[in-house]
Design an enzyme around this catalytic site. Structure first.
Site, PDB file in Angstrom:
ATOM      1  N   ARG A 193       0.856  -1.194   0.000  1.00  0.00           N
ATOM      2  CA  ARG A 193       0.000   0.000   0.000  1.00  0.00           C
ATOM      3  C   ARG A 193       0.884   1.233   0.000  1.00  0.00           C
ATOM      4  O   ARG A 193       1.831   1.324   0.797  1.00  0.00           O
ATOM      5  CB  ARG A 193      -0.877  -0.006   1.264  1.00  0.00           C
ATOM      6  CG  ARG A 193      -1.931   1.080   1.273  1.00  0.00           C
ATOM      7  CD  ARG A 193      -2.630   1.182   2.619  1.00  0.00           C
ATOM      8  NE  ARG A 193      -1.930   2.080   3.518  1.00  0.00           N
ATOM      9  CZ  ARG A 193      -2.466   2.631   4.613  1.00  0.00           C
ATOM     10  NH1 ARG A 193      -3.721   2.353   4.962  1.00  0.00           N
ATOM     11  NH2 ARG A 193      -1.762   3.435   5.386  1.00  0.00           N
ATOM     12  N   TYR A 205      -2.913  11.621   6.168  1.00  0.00           N
ATOM     13  CA  TYR A 205      -3.214  10.258   6.617  1.00  0.00           C
ATOM     14  C   TYR A 205      -2.230   9.241   6.023  1.00  0.00           C
ATOM     15  O   TYR A 205      -1.961   9.251   4.824  1.00  0.00           O
ATOM     16  CB  TYR A 205      -4.644   9.818   6.227  1.00  0.00           C
ATOM     17  CG  TYR A 205      -4.778   8.325   6.410  1.00  0.00           C
ATOM     18  CD1 TYR A 205      -4.946   7.790   7.681  1.00  0.00           C
ATOM     19  CD2 TYR A 205      -4.618   7.447   5.331  1.00  0.00           C
ATOM     20  CE1 TYR A 205      -4.964   6.424   7.885  1.00  0.00           C
ATOM     21  CE2 TYR A 205      -4.641   6.075   5.536  1.00  0.00           C
ATOM     22  CZ  TYR A 205      -4.813   5.573   6.811  1.00  0.00           C
ATOM     23  OH  TYR A 205      -4.808   4.214   7.001  1.00  0.00           O
ATOM     24  N   ASP A 254      -5.110   3.790   0.015  1.00  0.00           N
ATOM     25  CA  ASP A 254      -6.228   4.006   0.941  1.00  0.00           C
ATOM     26  C   ASP A 254      -6.611   5.489   0.942  1.00  0.00           C
ATOM     27  O   ASP A 254      -5.826   6.332   1.364  1.00  0.00           O
ATOM     28  CB  ASP A 254      -5.796   3.564   2.348  1.00  0.00           C
ATOM     29  CG  ASP A 254      -6.936   3.575   3.345  1.00  0.00           C
ATOM     30  OD1 ASP A 254      -8.055   3.982   2.976  1.00  0.00           O
ATOM     31  OD2 ASP A 254      -6.705   3.169   4.508  1.00  0.00           O
ATOM     32  N   HIS A 256      -9.185   6.538   2.706  1.00  0.00           N
ATOM     33  CA  HIS A 256      -9.631   6.741   4.090  1.00  0.00           C
ATOM     34  C   HIS A 256     -10.900   7.599   4.170  1.00  0.00           C
ATOM     35  O   HIS A 256     -11.010   8.502   5.011  1.00  0.00           O
ATOM     36  CB  HIS A 256      -8.492   7.372   4.916  1.00  0.00           C
ATOM     37  CG  HIS A 256      -8.350   6.788   6.290  1.00  0.00           C
ATOM     38  ND1 HIS A 256      -8.575   7.517   7.424  1.00  0.00           N
ATOM     39  CD2 HIS A 256      -8.002   5.555   6.707  1.00  0.00           C
ATOM     40  CE1 HIS A 256      -8.372   6.745   8.491  1.00  0.00           C
ATOM     41  NE2 HIS A 256      -8.021   5.560   8.082  1.00  0.00           N
ATOM     42  N   GLU A 280      -8.904   1.794  -1.796  1.00  0.00           N
ATOM     43  CA  GLU A 280      -9.627   1.505  -0.546  1.00  0.00           C
ATOM     44  C   GLU A 280     -10.407   2.702  -0.035  1.00  0.00           C
ATOM     45  O   GLU A 280      -9.902   3.827  -0.041  1.00  0.00           O
ATOM     46  CB  GLU A 280      -8.571   1.081   0.470  1.00  0.00           C
ATOM     47  CG  GLU A 280      -9.057   0.917   1.885  1.00  0.00           C
ATOM     48  CD  GLU A 280      -7.916   0.490   2.816  1.00  0.00           C
ATOM     49  OE1 GLU A 280      -6.916  -0.075   2.328  1.00  0.00           O
ATOM     50  OE2 GLU A 280      -8.024   0.731   4.019  1.00  0.00           O
ATOM     51  N   GLU A 306     -13.821  -1.055   6.497  1.00  0.00           N
ATOM     52  CA  GLU A 306     -13.220  -1.152   7.832  1.00  0.00           C
ATOM     53  C   GLU A 306     -14.048  -0.459   8.899  1.00  0.00           C
ATOM     54  O   GLU A 306     -13.875  -0.733  10.087  1.00  0.00           O
ATOM     55  CB  GLU A 306     -11.773  -0.640   7.823  1.00  0.00           C
ATOM     56  CG  GLU A 306     -11.626   0.837   7.579  1.00  0.00           C
ATOM     57  CD  GLU A 306     -10.167   1.268   7.417  1.00  0.00           C
ATOM     58  OE1 GLU A 306      -9.463   0.643   6.614  1.00  0.00           O
ATOM     59  OE2 GLU A 306      -9.762   2.211   8.084  1.00  0.00           O
ATOM     60  N   ARG A 327     -13.667  -5.299   3.293  1.00  0.00           N
ATOM     61  CA  ARG A 327     -12.524  -5.290   4.221  1.00  0.00           C
ATOM     62  C   ARG A 327     -12.939  -4.897   5.640  1.00  0.00           C
ATOM     63  O   ARG A 327     -12.371  -3.989   6.257  1.00  0.00           O
ATOM     64  CB  ARG A 327     -11.394  -4.407   3.723  1.00  0.00           C
ATOM     65  CG  ARG A 327     -11.769  -3.051   3.223  1.00  0.00           C
ATOM     66  CD  ARG A 327     -10.564  -2.260   2.773  1.00  0.00           C
ATOM     67  NE  ARG A 327      -9.725  -1.833   3.856  1.00  0.00           N
ATOM     68  CZ  ARG A 327      -8.625  -2.458   4.286  1.00  0.00           C
ATOM     69  NH1 ARG A 327      -8.194  -3.563   3.736  1.00  0.00           N
ATOM     70  NH2 ARG A 327      -7.942  -1.969   5.296  1.00  0.00           N
ATOM     71  N   GLU A 383      -4.186  -7.377   5.038  1.00  0.00           N
ATOM     72  CA  GLU A 383      -3.321  -6.300   5.550  1.00  0.00           C
ATOM     73  C   GLU A 383      -2.631  -6.794   6.823  1.00  0.00           C
ATOM     74  O   GLU A 383      -3.264  -7.454   7.656  1.00  0.00           O
ATOM     75  CB  GLU A 383      -4.195  -5.084   5.877  1.00  0.00           C
ATOM     76  CG  GLU A 383      -3.422  -3.869   6.347  1.00  0.00           C
ATOM     77  CD  GLU A 383      -4.328  -2.652   6.597  1.00  0.00           C
ATOM     78  OE1 GLU A 383      -3.877  -1.533   6.360  1.00  0.00           O
ATOM     79  OE2 GLU A 383      -5.494  -2.843   7.004  1.00  0.00           O
ATOM     80  N   TRP A 446     -11.274  12.247   8.651  1.00  0.00           N
ATOM     81  CA  TRP A 446      -9.852  11.889   8.728  1.00  0.00           C
ATOM     82  C   TRP A 446      -9.641  10.620   7.992  1.00  0.00           C
ATOM     83  O   TRP A 446      -9.328   9.919   7.491  1.00  0.00           O
ATOM     84  CB  TRP A 446      -9.411  11.699  10.179  1.00  0.00           C
ATOM     85  CG  TRP A 446      -8.004  11.193  10.273  1.00  0.00           C
ATOM     86  CD1 TRP A 446      -6.849  11.844   9.936  1.00  0.00           C
ATOM     87  CD2 TRP A 446      -7.585   9.887  10.707  1.00  0.00           C
ATOM     88  NE1 TRP A 446      -5.756  11.048  10.133  1.00  0.00           N
ATOM     89  CE2 TRP A 446      -6.178   9.837  10.596  1.00  0.00           C
ATOM     90  CE3 TRP A 446      -8.270   8.746  11.164  1.00  0.00           C
ATOM     91  CZ2 TRP A 446      -5.425   8.714  10.947  1.00  0.00           C
ATOM     92  CZ3 TRP A 446      -7.534   7.634  11.507  1.00  0.00           C
ATOM     93  CH2 TRP A 446      -6.120   7.602  11.415  1.00  0.00           C
TER      94      TRP A 446
HETATM   95  O1  EZ4 Z   1      -6.684   4.335  10.045  1.00  0.00           O
HETATM   96  O2  EZ4 Z   1      -6.906   1.408  12.050  1.00  0.00           O
HETATM   97  O3  EZ4 Z   1      -6.326   0.500   6.334  1.00  0.00           O
HETATM   98  N1  EZ4 Z   1      -5.951   0.863   7.404  1.00  0.00           N
HETATM   99  C1  EZ4 Z   1      -6.444   1.930   8.057  1.00  0.00           C
HETATM  100  C2  EZ4 Z   1      -5.984   2.122   9.493  1.00  0.00           C
HETATM  101  C3  EZ4 Z   1      -6.942   2.979  10.302  1.00  0.00           C
HETATM  102  C4  EZ4 Z   1      -6.780   2.754  11.770  1.00  0.00           C
HETATM  103  C5  EZ4 Z   1      -7.802   3.556  12.571  1.00  0.00           C
HETATM  104  O4  EZ4 Z   1      -7.799   3.184  13.898  1.00  0.00           O
HETATM  105  O5  EZ4 Z   1      -7.223   2.638   7.493  1.00  0.00           O
HETATM  106  O6  EZ4 Z   1      -4.700   2.654   9.518  1.00  0.00           O
HETATM  107 CO    CO Z   2      -8.014   1.837   5.642  1.00  0.00          CO
END
Ligand code: EZ4
Ligand code: CO
Length: 446
Positions: A193, A205, A254, A256, A280, A306, A327, A383, A446
């Site tokens: 990643r 992030y 990712d 996020h 992701e 997630e 995921r 992961e 975030w």
């Molecule tokens: O930001 O688990 O894909 N992994 C992620 C993680 C999350 C954290 C948040 O607690 O997105 O790094």
């Molecule tokens: Co993630």
């Protein structure tokens, strides 16, 4: 203790089955006393005698559930860590869930899952589902130890040699990220990643390469995010990585949950030439229908989930084939009893699994993920992280990495443990995940 010493000899089975039927009542009216109806069985009755909730901070905070049974030495260990809200889960377990478990048959894993999920009336949500996950992992651990089998055997046995794994690479610019991907490849990873800092914006992030963890003790840090900068930067990162690294390494990214639908569609489309393994979490978890917009515009494989807490959060994206990888985090979706249903649903719709595997869930959750990975037919990728020594000392065991795959050995149960004495050396430290804002000061995901 050897697995062989955990159960009685087979010649005692019939005698004990009779005793079990007498020892345990059928479901009584009025109060919930036992689980499902009695049936003949080969092992002596077992009861939960204690539920210990251990909060510890070896490198970061972890909540551990240890369930003890009436069989001397037989216990299970689960992870119930919810980053930034650890004590809420610990209180749920101690004050509300533990009293419900004492005296129950720990072998009735599904019944206890149903009882805790539906029986609380207030169902789902990250705090409740993390608490249930801790219990579920401990119960599967007990079941495996009692059977003398690793949990993957109880799930139907192996379907693969190991779980294809991915690691993380990040940096301040594309060259630093490239170095990080190379280090991952040298370590044996086939999938990496890649995250890059956004030029001109403070902290992004997934790129805190210089910090020990994302959540230092104290008040949350604030990151600044601007979609336009992000959308300009990320395609250039992958253009660079493919030019320098070639086509063989599998690359992931990712977002996020930071973008809106048309922004996500633009990113997915502009990344098409670089053939990501998956992109992701483009959108916030509330907006499942918006994945249609992205799907209509791009062939980049999509992953999501997630932040989901139940099977039903996953249904719309899976049943409409709006994603390619689901995921969920086993630690936040009720562990094996939650995730194996998600996997089975996904199997029917050409969706593969990619369980969340960050450092902020503990080794028992990573172990549960990998036991499921190696047993199900529609596994995609896993992961993974390497835990620091302090964490491994307090929470020993768990999956191991070899030649691009993460795997578990045949230790009965989940293959993880907790050292309660060592855990005491590392008391809880209040810590928060970072938050994010736009340049104008408004709150950003975030
Ligand atoms: O930001 O688990 O894909 N992994 C992620 C993680 C999350 C954290 C948040 O607690 O997105 O790094
Ligand atoms: Co993630």
């Amino acid at each position: 203790m050897s697995s062989r010493s955990l159960g009685p000899g087979r010649r005692n089975f019939l005698k004990m089955a009779g005793a079990a039927a007498l020892a345990r009542p059928l479901i009584a009216g009025g109060t919930e006393t036992s689980g499902t109806a009695e049936r003949p069985r080969g092992l002596p009755p077992l009861k939960i005698t204690d539920v210990r909730v251990i909060v510890t901070c070896p490198d970061r905070n972890y909540v551990v559930v240890k369930i003890l049974t009436s069989e001397p030495g037989l216990y299970g260990v689960g992870d119930a860590t919810l980053n930034g809200r650890e004590l809420a889960v610990a209180a749920d377990l101690k004050e509300h869930i533990a009293p419900l478990l004492i005296g129950r048959d720990p072998e009735q894993v599904e019944d206890i899952y149903q009882f805790l999920y539906r029986g609380s009336y207030w169902r789902s949500g990250p705090i409740q589902m993390t608490a249930i996950a801790g219990v579920d992992e401990a119960l599967w651990d007990i079941k495996g130890k009692r059977a003398g089998m690793p949990v993957y055997q109880l799930l139907g046995g192996r379907t693969r040699i190991g779980a294809l794994a991915y690691t993380h690479a990040s940096g301040r610019d594309a060259v630093e990220v490239e170095d990080g991907v190379r280090r991952g490849i040298e370590r044996g990873f086939k999938c990496v990643r890649a995250q890059v800092a956004l030029p001109g914006l403070a902290s992004t992030y997934g790129t805190s390469a210089t910090k020990k963890s994302e959540e230092p003790a104290g008040m949350p840090e604030t990151e600044i995010f601007e979609p336009s900068v992000y959308l300009r930067t990320v395609p250039k990162l992958f253009e660079h990585l493919r030019a320098k690294l070639g086509d063989e390494v599998e690359l992931l990214h990712d977002t996020h949950e930071k973008l809106g639908p048309i922004e996500g569609a633009r990113l997915a489309r502009e990344l098409e030439p670089y053939h990501l393994f998956f992109l992701e979490d483009l959108l916030r978890p509330e907006h499942k229908e918006s994945f249609r917009v992205i799907r209509q515009h791009s062939t980049t494989p999509l992953a999501m989930g997630e932040l989901f807490n139940s099977l039903w959060d996953c249904v719309p994206l899976i049943a409409e084939q709006l994603i390619d990888y689901i995921r969920c985090d086993l630690g936040h979706i009720g562990a094996i009893s939650g995730a194996r249903k998600v996997a089975a649903l996904a199997e029917a719709f050409h969706v593969k699994t990619a369980w969340h595997g960050p450092g902020d869930v503990g080794p028992p959750t990573h172990a549960a993920s990998v036991h499921l990975d190696v047993a199900i037919p529609n596994f995609g990728v896993q992961e993974m992280v390497f835990f620091p020594d302090e964490t491994r000392e307090v929470l020993p065991g768990g999956p191991f990495f070899r030649d691009g795959y993460v795997d578990v050995d045949d230790t009965p149960g989940l293959g993880t443990d907790v050292d309660e004495e060592k855990a005491k050396k590392y008391p809880y430290k209040r810590a928060y995940l970072p938050t994010a804002r736009r340049k104008d000061g408004s709150v950003q995901d975030w």
